[in-house]
Design an enzyme around this catalytic site. Structure first.
Site, PDB file in Angstrom:
ATOM      1  N   CYS A  73       0.824  -1.210   0.000  1.00  0.00           N
ATOM      2  CA  CYS A  73       0.000   0.000   0.000  1.00  0.00           C
ATOM      3  C   CYS A  73       0.853   1.252   0.000  1.00  0.00           C
ATOM      4  CB  CYS A  73      -1.027   0.005   1.134  1.00  0.00           C
ATOM      5  SG  CYS A  73      -0.313   0.072   2.750  1.00  0.00           S
ATOM      6  N   HIS A 128      -2.974  -6.909  21.777  1.00  0.00           N
ATOM      7  CA  HIS A 128      -1.937  -7.113  20.761  1.00  0.00           C
ATOM      8  C   HIS A 128      -2.387  -8.128  19.703  1.00  0.00           C
ATOM      9  CE1 HIS A 128       2.448  -7.474  19.601  1.00  0.00           C
ATOM     10  NE2 HIS A 128       2.024  -8.658  19.182  1.00  0.00           N
ATOM     11  N   GLU A 129      -2.916  -9.248  20.146  1.00  0.00           N
ATOM     12  CA  GLU A 129      -3.308 -10.295  19.190  1.00  0.00           C
ATOM     13  C   GLU A 129      -4.521  -9.879  18.356  1.00  0.00           C
ATOM     14  OE1 GLU A 129      -1.427 -12.825  18.478  1.00  0.00           O
ATOM     15  OE2 GLU A 129      -0.046 -12.373  20.116  1.00  0.00           O
ATOM     16  N   HIS A 177      -3.315  -8.028  15.510  1.00  0.00           N
ATOM     17  CA  HIS A 177      -2.883  -8.914  14.417  1.00  0.00           C
ATOM     18  C   HIS A 177      -4.096  -9.468  13.672  1.00  0.00           C
ATOM     19  CE1 HIS A 177       1.341  -8.914  15.223  1.00  0.00           C
ATOM     20  NE2 HIS A 177       1.307  -9.627  16.346  1.00  0.00           N
ATOM     21  N   HIS A 226       3.687  -5.881  13.292  1.00  0.00           N
ATOM     22  CA  HIS A 226       4.362  -5.251  14.417  1.00  0.00           C
ATOM     23  C   HIS A 226       4.735  -3.807  14.108  1.00  0.00           C
ATOM     24  CE1 HIS A 226       5.417  -9.386  16.219  1.00  0.00           C
ATOM     25  NE2 HIS A 226       4.333  -8.882  16.773  1.00  0.00           N
TER      26      HIS A 226
END
Ligand code: TQI
Ligand code: CA
Ligand code: ZN
Ligand code: ZN
Length: 263
Positions: free
Chosen positions: A83, A209-210, A213, A219
């Site tokens: 992108c 955090h997950e 994802h 990250h």
């Protein structure tokens, strides 16, 4: 004599256009390694795995055929345009910037960790998805059906997706990148000491955090980001996303256009 001449005639053009080590292969391998370090393991971590294992890891992750080779589909995947995000941004996406294509996202919780009250786990997951829905057009709904957009589960060791957990310590959890054909999952290593506090591993922080994802964030290089790849305890009561997390997720979900084409 004729056969020798013939052989020569046939191989000469090839010999000229392809040097002994095709430079493109070396380029592709270098590109793959950079790419792998950027999106998956650090350089140090990946020394533990052979190139073939890393390729299989990547192919499994993106649901390509697991050949262990840098084959055409894999090359195409890693060469996909990333992108239009400028390099000054710290956040990252998965290749092709996959995201969840509906704003209404359902989630289910398959089981609970030992030693935590299920009501509190429910509250923690709810609070963690709210962190992301607060800054995106997404609305999350807890469902009790088998089919949900994201399934949360606490699993131990090998659990059937090719990414076994490793007992207490090391890997804490994992999540797959959004994929229109597969259910999203967030798996927590059942052998960790999950907690509400600073003791053990704080479930809320890892869940945020997950989920990042599972929504499509990779990250971040920004240490204030929850997507920074090291665990750092902070009090969940005062938790706020980093500016970089917000920029990242909003770039992904407010891009207006479904297909993230680069000019
Ligand atoms: N698990 C890794 C993680 O979620 C798995 C992983 C590595 C990964 N690279 C990835 C998943 C790229 C998706 C995309 O980062 S982990 C932390 C943190 C882990 C680490 O167990 O190492 C957290 C899980 F950031 F604290 F280090 C959760 Cl919060
Ligand atoms: Ca572990
Ligand atoms: Zn898993
Ligand atoms: Zn991570």
């Amino acid at each position: 004599m004729l056969p020798i001449l013939l052989t020569f005639a046939i191989f000469l053009p090839w010999g000229l256009s392809f040097p002994v080590i095709p430079p493109t292969l070396q380029d592709d391998l270098n590109f793959f390694e950079d790419y792998f370090h950027r999106f998956f393991f650090t350089t140090e971590e990946s020394q533990k795995y052979s190139l073939e294992d890393q390729l299989r890891f990547l192919q499994h992750f993106f649901r390509l055929e697991e050949t262990g080779w840098l084959d055409e589909p894999t090359k195409a995947l890693i060469r996909q345009p990333r992108c239009g995000v400028p390099d000054i941004a710290d956040y990252s996406f998965f290749p092709g910037s996959p995201k969840i294509e509906r704003n209404h996202v359902t989630y289910s919780i398959y089981n609970y960790p030992v030693g935590m009250k299920y009501e509190r786990v429910e509250k923690i997951i709810l609070k963690a998805v709210k962190i992301w829905s607060n800054v995106t057009p997404l609305k999350f709904q807890r469902v009790y059906t088998e089919r949900s957009d994201i399934e949360f589960a606490f699993l131990r060791g090998g659990h059937g997706d090719g990414f076994p957990f490793d007992g207490k310590g090391n890997t804490l959890a994992h999540a797959f990148a959004p994929n229109p054909y597969y259910q999203g999952v967030v798996h927590f290593d059942r052998d960790e000491e999950w907690s509400y506090s600073h003791e053990g591993i704080n479930l809320f922080l890892v869940a945020v955090h997950e989920i990042g994802h599972a929504l499509g964030l990779g990250h971040s290089q920004d240490p204030n980001s929850i997507m920074f790849p090291t665990y750092q305890y902070q009090d969940p009561k005062y938790f706020r996303l980093g500016d970089d997390d917000i920029k990242g997720i909003q770039t992904l979900y407010y891009s207006g256009n479904k297909s993230q084409r680069v000019s």
